[in-house]
Design an enzyme around this catalytic site. Structure first.
Site, PDB file in Angstrom:
ATOM      1  CG  ASN A  58      -5.076   3.142   7.822  1.00 28.11           C
ATOM      2  OD1 ASN A  58      -4.003   3.270   8.390  1.00 28.11           O
ATOM      3  ND2 ASN A  58      -5.400   2.090   7.090  1.00 28.11           N
ATOM      4  N   GLY A  59      -6.221   7.415   7.494  1.00 24.08           N
ATOM      5  CA  GLY A  59      -7.129   8.482   7.056  1.00 24.08           C
ATOM      6  C   GLY A  59      -6.638   9.835   7.521  1.00 24.08           C
ATOM      7  NE  ARG A 106      -3.414  -0.089   2.931  1.00 25.05           N
ATOM      8  CZ  ARG A 106      -4.733  -0.039   2.776  1.00 25.05           C
ATOM      9  NH1 ARG A 106      -5.362  -1.076   2.287  1.00 25.05           N
ATOM     10  NH2 ARG A 106      -5.414   1.032   3.117  1.00 25.05           N
TER      11      ARG A 106
END
Ligand code: M6R
Length: 602
Positions: A98-99, A27
């Site tokens: 995450n984010g 990723r």
């Protein structure tokens, strides 16, 4: 982008956390860390760089905890450093996130005023402090998680452990993907369902506002109002990370060679054009205009498909880059407008944003998505699965040919519904696609020979006309993202309007040609390059290559097809060329610098 993995088991989880992070490496990230609970206290280990660096840190002082969270961070707020690496902690708590937290500044000020001591520059660090303050006020960990979820603005997935409940993993999702699973050895959660392989056979996909409670006995999901819920489950492919069974040096090479199988799977599943129509609530007889929206490689698939919808279905079609499209000013929608969004991951923030804009304007959205259970797949009005199987290499290859094959079927289906002539004939030709791609793959030794000649170039130009123009842009993208060589794709006819000034004997020019109506036009453009001492590498069918043999230094042959098949087949040598150039330059083909497989931020 960032990745989350977490595990609760009956044995020390550090090895599983490291393995989980390795599965998420594709990723893209620049630091990594884990946190476990050991003898009642949080233990944290972090390292800048690859998971190998973290593993070395963990090996020098292995934590014995049987519950833990892990994270790979792709820096957004603050540089890649140990201080900024996740997990982040507040007294008694550790979280991985995450984010993006859009209101982190306001929260940071308010929390600091109430005694929080921040150690990092990240937006994420407000999360453990918010949870800590709620729990210090007597709120349960489960309710604290939901309250924090409500207080944060943005898109995020969170995994948390707390010294107060050392036998519970908690997670919360809004906007960023999160999957949980349970197997014989305990519970597991990850931002990518496939990362659960070996720990669970099924992944439960959290929906926005859901939280998860994972213990050694099982998994419970709660919706935004705190009620227990069941969610969609996906089968987890146990073989996807089994690299030891991969006879290829890299995931990308395996995925390039899987393309004939992917095409066969698609044509087996969608036997006739009507089969793709059965998946979406659209009557193409009433469609007046199609807008195709996507990013990166998926955008180039959209750019090609635009032509097919116009040619085969006679519907006006336009294409847009999602990150631009979402902030455009629009005229009022016309009756019968349709949006098609295309995404391998189904989690690309810009594409999700563009989809939301379309839906807010009352335009139905259908999606072509590889990752079932992803945000785009769930939120579109209808979704056609791409059936490419998990794609691990950051450079998209088999997902691109899957997108094109499904889009070709959809354009033919639209044409059939609109009573356009000749659809059956094109559908029959499409059945030959797998064999043609196989034949193109057999030409790999010639591609390697070309790669050996050009892998030290500083810049490359790709040109094509008509349906080969999007292929030229995709070829240039593939090269630049994994070899770091500057590359541009141009419409061949546009060269003389400027880019031809770049032509010199040092710059390889990959010229795409095909026998057919545009051949003479393309040939003239290529001769213009030759007249200026351009170093031309031709990619095309045998007849086209023969006619231009006097101006090319090398050529790569692909089988001859029609306008529908030629662009897909011509992509294969460009994928192989990018791969072998990057390999010869000694680069990390599957995990190129600065890039992420799934781009979940704007
Ligand atoms: O998952 P998506 O198809 O929405 O991703 C879009 C782009 O980020 C993606 O295609 C990217 O350009 C790839 N790295 C290309 O190889």
């Amino acid at each position: 982008m960032c990745g989350i993995f977490a595990r609760i088991a009956n044995e020390p989880v550090a090895p599983a956390l490291i393995e989980g992070l390795r599965r998420l490496e594709y990723r893209g990230y620049d630091s990594a860390g884990i946190a476990t609970i050991e003898q009642g206290g949080i233990e944290r280990r972090c390292a800048v760089g690859k998971v190998d660096a973290l593993e070395a840190v963990v090996r020098s002082g292995p934590p014995a905890g049987t519950i833990g969270i892990a994270h790979t961070r792709w820096a957004t707020h603050g540089s890649p450093s140990e201080r900024n690496a996740h997990p982040h902690v507040a007294p008694g708590l550790a979280i991985a996130h995450n984010g993006i937290i859009e209101n982190h500044r306001e929260l940071r000020h308010a929390l600091s005023d109430r005694g929080a001591r921040f150690r990092s520059e990240t937006d994420s660090e407000v999360i453990p402090w918010l949870m800590h303050q709620h729990m210090a006020n007597g709120v349960s960990a489960k309710d604290a998680m939901h309250r924090v979820g409500e207080e944060l603005h943005g898109a995020f997935a969170i995994a948390a452990i707390s010294e107060n409940e050392p036998n519970v993993l908690r997670a919360y999702r809004r906007g960023s993907p999160l999957a949980v699973g349970f197997g014989e050895g305990g519970g597991v959660l990850a931002s990518d369902p496939q990362a659960l392989a070996g720990y669970a056979t099924e992944a439960m996909i959290l929906e926005d506002g859901d939280s998860a409670e994972i213990t050694r006995d099982g998994v419970t999901l709660f919706n935004r109002t705190g009620e227990r819920v069941q969610r969609q489950t996906l089968a987890v492919d146990p073989s996807v990370f089994a690299c030891e069974d991969n006879p290829y040096a890299h995931h990308m090479l395996r995925e390039i060679h899987e393309q004939p199988d992917v095409i066969a799977r698609i044509l087996g599943q969608y036997r006739v054009p009507a089969d793709v129509l059965a998946m979406v609530p659209v009557d193409f007889r009433r469609v007046s205009r199609i807008t195709l929206v996507a990013c990166g490689t998926s955008y180039y698939a959209a750019a090609l498909a635009r032509r097919w919808f116009q040619e085969f279905a006679r519907v006006p079609a336009e294409v847009a880059i999602a990150s631009e499209f979402r902030y455009e000013a629009f005229a009022p929608p016309l009756p019968g407008e349709l949006a098609i969004v295309i995404s391998q991951s189904g989690e690309t923030a810009d594409t999700i944003g563009a989809m939301e804009v379309m839906r807010a304007r009352g335009i139905p959205v259908i999606a072509l998505v590889n990752q079932i259970g992803s945000t785009i797949a769930r939120e579109a009005d209808g979704t056609i699965p791409l059936l490419a199987g998990p794609e691990i290499g950051v450079a998209s290859t088999k997902a691109f040919s899957a997108q094109l094959t499904v889009l070709a079927m959809l354009a033919l289906a639209a044409g059939q519904r609109r009573n356009q002539p000749g659809i059956g004939q094109f559908h029959a030709r499409l059945q030959k696609l797998g064999d043609m791609v196989t034949a193109a793959l057999h030409n790999e030794p010639a591609v390697i020979a070309v790669a050996e000649r050009i892998h030290n170039a500083h810049s490359m130009i790709y040109v094509g006309r008509g349906s080969l123009f999007p292929v030229a842009m995709e070829g240039a993208l593939k090269l630049k993202e994994i070899s770091y060589i500057h590359a541009e794709g141009f419409a061949a006819g546009e060269l003389k309007h400027g880019p031809i000034a770049l032509v010199d004997p040092q710059t390889p020019i990959i010229a795409l040609v095909a026998s057919g109506s545009l051949f003479e036009k393309s040939a003239s453009n290529i001769r213009e390059i030759a007249a200026r001492n351009g170093r031309i590498i031709l990619v095309g069918d045998r007849a086209a290559l023969l006619s231009l043999s006097d101006v090319s230094t090398h050529s790569l042959t692909v089988p001859q097809g029609c306008d529908l098949l030629q662009p897909i087949v011509s992509t294969v040598p460009l994928q192989l060329l990018a791969y072998h150039v990057a390999r010869l330059r000694g680069l990390d083909v599957d995990r190129p610098r600065n890039l992420a497989k799934s781009v979940t931020v704007e």
